[in-house]
Scaffold this motif. Sequence first.
Motif, PDB file in Angstrom:
ATOM      1  N   SER A  48       8.842  -5.761  -3.358  1.00 57.56           N
ATOM      2  CA  SER A  48       8.961  -4.156  -3.426  1.00 57.56           C
ATOM      3  C   SER A  48      10.185  -3.782  -3.266  1.00 57.56           C
ATOM      4  O   SER A  48      11.297  -4.451  -2.768  1.00 57.56           O
ATOM      5  CB  SER A  48       7.931  -3.749  -2.191  1.00 57.56           C
ATOM      6  OG  SER A  48       7.856  -2.522  -2.145  1.00 57.56           O
ATOM      7  N   ILE A  50      12.613   0.285  -2.624  1.00 57.22           N
ATOM      8  CA  ILE A  50      12.368   1.694  -2.589  1.00 57.22           C
ATOM      9  C   ILE A  50      13.687   2.284  -2.856  1.00 57.22           C
ATOM     10  O   ILE A  50      14.672   1.954  -2.582  1.00 57.22           O
ATOM     11  CB  ILE A  50      11.973   2.253  -1.096  1.00 57.22           C
ATOM     12  CG1 ILE A  50      11.631   3.687  -0.663  1.00 57.22           C
ATOM     13  CG2 ILE A  50      13.102   1.644   0.257  1.00 57.22           C
ATOM     14  CD1 ILE A  50      11.114   3.943   0.621  1.00 57.22           C
ATOM     15  N   LYS A  57       8.999   4.171  -5.347  1.00 63.53           N
ATOM     16  CA  LYS A  57       8.746   2.968  -4.878  1.00 63.53           C
ATOM     17  C   LYS A  57       7.993   2.064  -5.854  1.00 63.53           C
ATOM     18  O   LYS A  57       7.509   2.383  -6.521  1.00 63.53           O
ATOM     19  CB  LYS A  57       7.611   3.048  -3.776  1.00 63.53           C
ATOM     20  CG  LYS A  57       8.017   3.953  -2.532  1.00 63.53           C
ATOM     21  CD  LYS A  57       6.979   4.278  -1.670  1.00 63.53           C
ATOM     22  CE  LYS A  57       7.170   5.385  -0.579  1.00 63.53           C
ATOM     23  NZ  LYS A  57       6.546   5.798   0.559  1.00 63.53           N
ATOM     24  N   SER A  70       8.349   1.718   2.973  1.00 62.48           N
ATOM     25  CA  SER A  70       8.952   3.003   3.462  1.00 62.48           C
ATOM     26  C   SER A  70      10.247   2.885   4.196  1.00 62.48           C
ATOM     27  O   SER A  70      10.735   1.589   4.255  1.00 62.48           O
ATOM     28  CB  SER A  70       7.846   3.759   4.431  1.00 62.48           C
ATOM     29  OG  SER A  70       7.690   2.880   5.589  1.00 62.48           O
TER      30      SER A  70
END
Length: 122
Positions: A48, A50, A57, A70
């Motif tokens: 992932s 961000i 995202k 986050s």
Amino acid sequence: VQLQASGGGLVQPGGSLRLSCVASGRTFSGITLAWFRQAPGKERDFVSAISGTGTNKFYARSVKGRFTISRDDAKNTVYLQMSSLKYKDTAVYYCAGDRSGPYDKRTSYHVWGQGTQVTVSS
């Protein structure tokens, strides 16, 4: 510049964990941050990322819908909330920053944390 990952552990299938990665030495406000993972004998794969603003995202197909990334720039920290964990999620998880290429490529990142072990087992 250092990244320190934490939060790994042993969890049963279907369980949850939250990983944290704290940056020290400089602020990471405004830059892309990412998580990768490496299972034994396998390549380090993208999980992932961000964007610097937190607006965008990105997730690997294998974790989309189960993991949430986050960031809290006031704390220089990026998080990875992992839910509905599966056996195949077992790996060492690494946070990464200072990107200069595609967000999902390991070679794009120049700063790495030390990794935190996540083991999914009954």
